[in-house]
Design an enzyme around this catalytic site. Structure first.
Site, PDB file in Angstrom:
ATOM      1  N   ARG A 104       9.081   6.565  -3.721  1.00  0.00           N
ATOM      2  CA  ARG A 104       9.238   7.524  -4.821  1.00  0.00           C
ATOM      3  C   ARG A 104      10.615   8.147  -4.863  1.00  0.00           C
ATOM      4  O   ARG A 104      11.165   8.479  -3.824  1.00  0.00           O
ATOM      5  CB  ARG A 104       8.263   8.686  -4.627  1.00  0.00           C
ATOM      6  N   ARG A 117      -8.218  -6.761  13.814  1.00  0.00           N
ATOM      7  CA  ARG A 117      -7.480  -5.874  14.694  1.00  0.00           C
ATOM      8  C   ARG A 117      -8.449  -4.794  15.102  1.00  0.00           C
ATOM      9  O   ARG A 117      -9.246  -4.304  14.290  1.00  0.00           O
ATOM     10  CB  ARG A 117      -6.350  -5.202  13.930  1.00  0.00           C
ATOM     11  N   ARG A 125       0.826  -1.207   0.000  1.00  0.00           N
ATOM     12  CA  ARG A 125       0.000   0.000   0.000  1.00  0.00           C
ATOM     13  C   ARG A 125       0.864   1.263   0.000  1.00  0.00           C
ATOM     14  O   ARG A 125       0.402   2.322  -0.364  1.00  0.00           O
ATOM     15  CB  ARG A 125      -0.874   0.045   1.269  1.00  0.00           C
ATOM     16  N   TYR A 161      -9.573  -5.605   3.268  1.00  0.00           N
ATOM     17  CA  TYR A 161      -8.957  -4.340   3.675  1.00  0.00           C
ATOM     18  C   TYR A 161      -9.235  -3.305   2.581  1.00  0.00           C
ATOM     19  O   TYR A 161      -8.380  -2.959   1.782  1.00  0.00           O
ATOM     20  CB  TYR A 161      -7.452  -4.585   3.854  1.00  0.00           C
ATOM     21  N   ASP A 217     -10.380   0.296   0.807  1.00  0.00           N
ATOM     22  CA  ASP A 217     -10.406   1.754   0.947  1.00  0.00           C
ATOM     23  C   ASP A 217     -11.805   2.229   0.531  1.00  0.00           C
ATOM     24  O   ASP A 217     -12.542   1.497  -0.111  1.00  0.00           O
ATOM     25  CB  ASP A 217      -9.364   2.383   0.022  1.00  0.00           C
ATOM     26  N   GLU A 271      -4.124   6.921  18.549  1.00  0.00           N
ATOM     27  CA  GLU A 271      -4.709   5.665  18.081  1.00  0.00           C
ATOM     28  C   GLU A 271      -3.912   4.488  18.631  1.00  0.00           C
ATOM     29  O   GLU A 271      -2.738   4.331  18.316  1.00  0.00           O
ATOM     30  CB  GLU A 271      -4.657   5.683  16.544  1.00  0.00           C
ATOM     31  N   ARG A 279      -0.338   6.524  15.997  1.00  0.00           N
ATOM     32  CA  ARG A 279      -0.317   7.862  15.401  1.00  0.00           C
ATOM     33  C   ARG A 279      -1.133   8.847  16.206  1.00  0.00           C
ATOM     34  O   ARG A 279      -1.986   8.446  17.011  1.00  0.00           O
ATOM     35  CB  ARG A 279      -0.792   7.837  13.950  1.00  0.00           C
TER      36      ARG A 279
HETATM   37  N1  UDP Z   1       3.246   1.487   7.582  1.00  0.00           N
HETATM   38  C1  UDP Z   1       4.495   1.540   8.174  1.00  0.00           C
HETATM   39  N2  UDP Z   1       4.929   2.721   8.716  1.00  0.00           N
HETATM   40  C2  UDP Z   1       4.184   3.849   8.677  1.00  0.00           C
HETATM   41  C3  UDP Z   1       2.903   3.796   8.059  1.00  0.00           C
HETATM   42  C4  UDP Z   1       2.478   2.592   7.531  1.00  0.00           C
HETATM   43  O1  UDP Z   1       5.193   0.560   8.247  1.00  0.00           O
HETATM   44  O2  UDP Z   1       4.618   4.892   9.202  1.00  0.00           O
HETATM   45  C5  UDP Z   1       2.807   0.183   7.032  1.00  0.00           C
HETATM   46  C6  UDP Z   1       2.143  -0.682   8.078  1.00  0.00           C
HETATM   47  O3  UDP Z   1       2.514  -2.020   7.810  1.00  0.00           O
HETATM   48  C7  UDP Z   1       0.679  -0.480   7.804  1.00  0.00           C
HETATM   49  C8  UDP Z   1       0.655  -0.311   6.286  1.00  0.00           C
HETATM   50  O4  UDP Z   1       1.868   0.365   6.003  1.00  0.00           O
HETATM   51  O5  UDP Z   1      -0.073  -1.573   8.234  1.00  0.00           O
HETATM   52  C9  UDP Z   1      -0.518   0.467   5.765  1.00  0.00           C
HETATM   53  O6  UDP Z   1      -0.576   1.715   6.407  1.00  0.00           O
HETATM   54  P1  UDP Z   1      -1.710   2.772   6.148  1.00  0.00           P
HETATM   55  O7  UDP Z   1      -1.316   3.992   6.863  1.00  0.00           O
HETATM   56  O8  UDP Z   1      -1.969   2.840   4.688  1.00  0.00           O
HETATM   57  O9  UDP Z   1      -2.947   2.064   6.843  1.00  0.00           O
HETATM   58  P2  UDP Z   1      -4.343   2.632   7.308  1.00  0.00           P
HETATM   59  O10 UDP Z   1      -4.309   4.111   7.155  1.00  0.00           O
HETATM   60  O11 UDP Z   1      -5.356   1.924   6.471  1.00  0.00           O
HETATM   61  O12 UDP Z   1      -4.416   2.233   8.732  1.00  0.00           O
END
Ligand code: UDP
Length: 364
Positions: free
Chosen positions: A175, A248, A171, A346, A348, A299, A279
């Site tokens: 870049r 989860r 995901r 999962y 979006d 969170e 976060r």
């Molecule tokens: N991820 C990570 N570090 C970060 C943010 C995301 O390793 O700082 C990884 C982590 O494995 C996570 C996945 O990327 O489960 C997807 O993150 P995303 O933020 O896209 O998930 P969501 O916002 O759906 O919770």
């Protein structure tokens, strides 16, 4: 039969279905377990600030039809998700891009960054990535994996990265430009005035019963309509008779602060293992408003137990095998199962809308 369709759940999947069916003249009843509509995209107004009560939602899509569709209900702003990662007090830009590489290694050009990453992922040369850890190292190398991925991912999923499927990390874009936009999609934004308004628009003119737990009175509700669209957890629909699917869960700790700006960004990830939350969200930065207060949410991921909110399906082999059995079972019901919880996916938001539109398209 009083209704053509009974829709269980007023989240995005259920609400798109309700809107589309109502539009073609079907009589629709929506039942919702919670005291409000919107499912997990529900936003609550805190003196002008739209609070994402069930976690941050940022709309993004490459599909112009889906973008035009959501914009036909409410206006979207130009919010661009550019989260930061805090690792041991230092800040790094996300997703992994030239800014991140500069912060980590002082590389300035794409060639310098590429050769650094090539060196960093040497240990994976000739190895096929079988799990999230190997996938991450082969994508960005060990440094980034250790600082920005491992701790965050293991907190979020409560599992070792070696036991997680590699697709989760796919995901995240990598870049070689100085571009902090988390998503690579063409269209992105947040509805001005909140997501609840979007759902309210979709459900205009449709009967909605809140605080109504369909599963508790399944046969009564099922007898009200010719067809049911169910968007709750698929295992619960079948009283968990084949076993429990794992999720989860998340716990949100929200505070209102007497200051106008707490962290200067909508999302800051805390990527080290020892900080228990993943976060901090500062809600006003999604849909900027001029207020003297601010609302922040920490969170905390947690293992899901009966009674908790299921957030993320755990799509590992064991759970997917069980899900497939439920899906087989569901074929014998006169019920359509859709959305994140029913499809154990999962998803979006844009994918949920697409899936709901496809589902209704097949009914017409
Ligand atoms: N991820 C990570 N570090 C970060 C943010 C995301 O390793 O700082 C990884 C982590 O494995 C996570 C996945 O990327 O489960 C997807 O993150 P995303 O933020 O896209 O998930 P969501 O916002 O759906 O919770």
């Amino acid at each position: 039969m009083t209704y053509d369709y009974l829709i269980v759940g007023s989240g995005l999947f259920g609400s798109v279905c309700a809107y589309e069916l109502n539009k073609i003249g079907k009589k629709v009843l929506v039942v919702e377990k919670r005291p409000h509509i919107g499912g997990n995209i529900y936003t609550e107004n805190n003196k002008g600030i739209q609070v994402h009560k069930y976690g941050a939602h940022i709309f993004h899509t490459n599909d112009k039809k889906i973008w035009d569709y959501v914009n036909s209900f409410v206006e979207f702003n130009r919010f661009t998700n550019s989260p930061l990662a805090n690792y041991k007090g230092e800040l790094f830009n996300l997703p992994f891009n030239m800014n991140t590489f500069y912060q980590l290694w002082k590389t300035k050009t794409p060639d310098e960054a590429k050769s650094k990453i090539a060196e960093q992922r040497q240990e994976m040369d000739g190895v096929e990535a079988k799990n999230l850890e190997e996938q991450a190292i082969s994508l960005v190398g060990r440094d980034i994996y250790e600082k920005l991925i491992k701790g965050y991912t293991e907190k979020q999923w409560g599992r070792n990265c070696k036991d997680l499927p590699s697709f989760i990390i796919k995901r995240l874009p990598v870049r070689f430009t100085y571009d902090n936009n988390y998503f690579s999609d063409k269209y992105q934004g947040v509805p001005i005035g909140g997501y609840t308004k979007l759902i309210e628009k979709m459900l205009t003119g449709i009967e909605v019963r809140l605080d109504t737990d369909f599963l508790k009175e399944k046969s009564i509700y099922q007898s009200l309509a010719s067809k049911v669209i169910y968007t709750g957890p698929i295992d619960e629909y079948f009283e968990n008779r084949l076993g429990k699917l794992e999720y989860r869960s998340l716990e949100f700790k929200t505070e209102t602060l007497k200051q106008s700006n707490f962290q200067g960004n909508a999302v800051i990830n805390y990527t080290e293992r020892d900080i228990p939350f993943t976060r901090i969200i500062e809600h006003k930065h999604f849909d900027p408003v001029d207020t003297t207060h601010t609302v922040i949410t920490r969170e905390y991921p947690s293992e899901w137990r009966v009674g908790d909110e299921p957030y993320y399906p755990i799509n590992d082999d064991k759970n997917m095998a069980l899900f497939k059995k439920y899906r087989e079972l569901s074929k014998s019901e006169n019920v359509i199962f859709g959305g994140r919880l029913s499809e154990y996916k999962y998803y979006d938001m844009h994918q949920v809308i697409k899936s709901a539109l496809n589902c209704i398209g097949q009914l017409k």
